[in-house]
Write a protein that holds these residues in place. Sequence first.
Motif, PDB file in Angstrom:
ATOM      1  N   UNK A  89     -12.957   4.080  -9.163  1.00  0.00           N
ATOM      2  CA  UNK A  89     -12.376   4.616  -7.930  1.00  0.00           C
ATOM      3  C   UNK A  89     -12.506   6.130  -7.921  1.00  0.00           C
ATOM      4  N   UNK A  90     -12.585   6.694  -6.735  1.00  0.00           N
ATOM      5  CA  UNK A  90     -12.699   8.140  -6.581  1.00  0.00           C
ATOM      6  C   UNK A  90     -11.688   8.614  -5.550  1.00  0.00           C
ATOM      7  N   UNK A  91     -11.013   9.739  -5.866  1.00  0.00           N
ATOM      8  CA  UNK A  91     -10.056  10.349  -4.942  1.00  0.00           C
ATOM      9  C   UNK A  91     -10.237  11.857  -5.018  1.00  0.00           C
TER      10      UNK A  91
ATOM     11  N   UNK B 258     -15.452   3.103  -5.391  1.00  0.00           N
ATOM     12  CA  UNK B 258     -14.536   2.811  -4.290  1.00  0.00           C
ATOM     13  C   UNK B 258     -13.727   4.061  -3.980  1.00  0.00           C
ATOM     14  N   UNK B 259     -13.838   4.557  -2.737  1.00  0.00           N
ATOM     15  CA  UNK B 259     -13.073   5.745  -2.318  1.00  0.00           C
ATOM     16  C   UNK B 259     -11.691   5.304  -1.861  1.00  0.00           C
ATOM     17  N   UNK B 260     -10.652   5.875  -2.442  1.00  0.00           N
ATOM     18  CA  UNK B 260      -9.266   5.524  -2.108  1.00  0.00           C
ATOM     19  C   UNK B 260      -8.524   6.780  -1.668  1.00  0.00           C
ATOM     20  N   UNK B 261      -7.639   6.617  -0.678  1.00  0.00           N
ATOM     21  CA  UNK B 261      -6.853   7.745  -0.178  1.00  0.00           C
ATOM     22  C   UNK B 261      -5.630   8.012  -1.043  1.00  0.00           C
ATOM     23  N   UNK B 262      -5.183   7.000  -1.805  1.00  0.00           N
ATOM     24  CA  UNK B 262      -3.996   7.138  -2.662  1.00  0.00           C
ATOM     25  C   UNK B 262      -4.446   7.064  -4.126  1.00  0.00           C
ATOM     26  N   UNK B 263      -4.201   8.147  -4.864  1.00  0.00           N
ATOM     27  CA  UNK B 263      -4.623   8.180  -6.267  1.00  0.00           C
ATOM     28  C   UNK B 263      -3.878   7.150  -7.102  1.00  0.00           C
ATOM     29  N   UNK B 264      -2.603   6.900  -6.778  1.00  0.00           N
ATOM     30  CA  UNK B 264      -1.809   5.911  -7.525  1.00  0.00           C
ATOM     31  C   UNK B 264      -2.389   4.514  -7.361  1.00  0.00           C
ATOM     32  N   UNK B 265      -2.777   4.170  -6.122  1.00  0.00           N
ATOM     33  CA  UNK B 265      -3.386   2.864  -5.855  1.00  0.00           C
ATOM     34  C   UNK B 265      -4.730   2.757  -6.565  1.00  0.00           C
ATOM     35  N   UNK B 266      -5.485   3.858  -6.597  1.00  0.00           N
ATOM     36  CA  UNK B 266      -6.763   3.844  -7.308  1.00  0.00           C
ATOM     37  C   UNK B 266      -6.589   3.565  -8.786  1.00  0.00           C
ATOM     38  N   UNK B 267      -5.538   4.124  -9.383  1.00  0.00           N
ATOM     39  CA  UNK B 267      -5.267   3.856 -10.798  1.00  0.00           C
ATOM     40  C   UNK B 267      -4.938   2.400 -11.055  1.00  0.00           C
ATOM     41  N   UNK B 268      -4.170   1.776 -10.139  1.00  0.00           N
ATOM     42  CA  UNK B 268      -3.826   0.346 -10.281  1.00  0.00           C
ATOM     43  C   UNK B 268      -5.079  -0.517 -10.158  1.00  0.00           C
TER      44      UNK B 268
ATOM     45  N   UNK C 218       0.827  -1.209   0.000  1.00  0.00           N
ATOM     46  CA  UNK C 218       0.000   0.000   0.000  1.00  0.00           C
ATOM     47  C   UNK C 218       0.863   1.262   0.000  1.00  0.00           C
ATOM     48  N   UNK C 219       1.941   1.241   0.779  1.00  0.00           N
ATOM     49  CA  UNK C 219       2.840   2.401   0.839  1.00  0.00           C
ATOM     50  C   UNK C 219       3.476   2.669  -0.520  1.00  0.00           C
ATOM     51  N   UNK C 220       3.802   1.597  -1.229  1.00  0.00           N
ATOM     52  CA  UNK C 220       4.439   1.722  -2.547  1.00  0.00           C
ATOM     53  C   UNK C 220       3.435   1.910  -3.678  1.00  0.00           C
ATOM     54  N   UNK C 221       2.134   1.944  -3.343  1.00  0.00           N
ATOM     55  CA  UNK C 221       1.105   2.126  -4.366  1.00  0.00           C
ATOM     56  C   UNK C 221       0.851   0.888  -5.195  1.00  0.00           C
ATOM     57  N   UNK C 222       1.053  -0.306  -4.616  1.00  0.00           N
ATOM     58  CA  UNK C 222       0.857  -1.566  -5.334  1.00  0.00           C
ATOM     59  C   UNK C 222      -0.352  -2.301  -4.752  1.00  0.00           C
ATOM     60  N   UNK C 223      -0.833  -3.290  -5.507  1.00  0.00           N
ATOM     61  CA  UNK C 223      -2.011  -4.066  -5.113  1.00  0.00           C
ATOM     62  C   UNK C 223      -1.555  -5.422  -4.594  1.00  0.00           C
TER      63      UNK C 223
END
Length: 461
Positions: free
Chosen positions: A100-102, A81-91, A56-61
């Motif tokens: 996903x929404x950020x 799905x609401x995500x706090x990290x935009x990079x994770x939402x893109x993945x 999660x810290x690295x923006x990976x799934x």
Amino acid sequence: CVVVFFLQVLNEKKLQEVDSLWKEFETPEKANKIVKLKHFEKFQDTTEALAASTALVEGKLSKNLKKILKKIVAKDAHEQLAVADAKLGGVIKEKLNLSCIHSPMVTELMRGIRSQVEGLITGLPSREMAAMCLGLAHSLSRYKLKFSPDKVDTMIIQAISLLDDLDKELNNYIMRCREWYGWHFPELGKIITDNLMYCKCVRKVGDRSNFASSDVSDILPEEIEEDVKAAAEISMGTEVSEEDINNIIHLCDQVIEISEYRTQLYDYLKNRMMAIAPNLTVMVGELVGARLIAHAGSLLNLAKHPASTVQLLGAEKALFRALKTKRDTPKFGLIYHASLVGQSNTKNKGKISRMLAAKTALTIRYDALGENTSAEMGAENRLKVETRLRLLEERGIRRISGTGKALAKTDKYQNKSEVKVYDPSGDSTLPVVSKKRKIQEVDEQETEVAVKAKKFKAEMK
């Protein structure tokens, strides 16, 4: 235990008021009216939780998160799905095709959920939750420190910084020692120029009157020892007490200890540089290489810099001042202290520093990103720079043409000698007057003399 959970938003209208959203999470009762627990998953152990947190810290799934999200997609595919990290939402959107929404609203929502997480998840005592968070935080920090690619550079940065500090302190101590003992024996400072020898000699002998009976052959050469003993007998220095001598000797002990530690630290830095960046060390030396790494922050950051930036690292103030005043920009920064730049003459320092920076940038990337730990590449590039330097010094400059390298063509030299005749007009500093004017001036003077003579004869009669 370590857990992962999902919450469903119940009242989306209240989420639109971002500025006042925090009021809806003031108490657990209010928070339960906004969100409710949708899914609860427990990790088997801390290792699994650590892997998921790192991802999660690295923006990976992570694998567990992927499985849970697939279940959610199967049930509620139409929900966002609401995500706090935009990079994770893109993945997530790319791999699972889940919307996903950020936004700032999501950030405020996450902050509110974190403040009331104990009330939203039932069955977890606050004491266990605190212990779980603390344990996971410690594990995550330990993992980052252990596997950080920058942590090896930290040793080099600290060592070169300490080395510079030691040099400054040594200079201050030695200057104070020479000045202090110089009141007692001023001639010794001119005879012994080496600072370490000076301190060792003062520590061993103490008062200058002891030089005649002391043997310092293990510290000084025979000729210098004789000069010191002769100067001690006729010294013009003042007398000092035994307490003053003891304090000076204590200062000399400090200088000698710091000098020995500096030598040990330099050997440590040299070994670390050869282990971490062998090619960079071969190209510019361990001191310049360590300063470049310290200036960039890490070896990886230094590898991201282009050759032009490597060339000017350390000369940022001069660069921006030159750009502001529209003057010539500097040609080198920290790389100026490399031995190859020092060997070249003033005319070629700019060319050599530019070429050295280009080769150094290649060796830095090879050390930072390559798997091979040998220094062969650095040796080859250094040889190329040395060859180029030799060509410039010998004025054997070559030009590159379409057919390859060829010597620059020069015209045939022809000696043109001119015979010059000596000009005697330059010998005299008097103004040049024409002959015609001279004759006229003589005639006028003779006429004036004749008129005056006639007047004088008339007056006499």
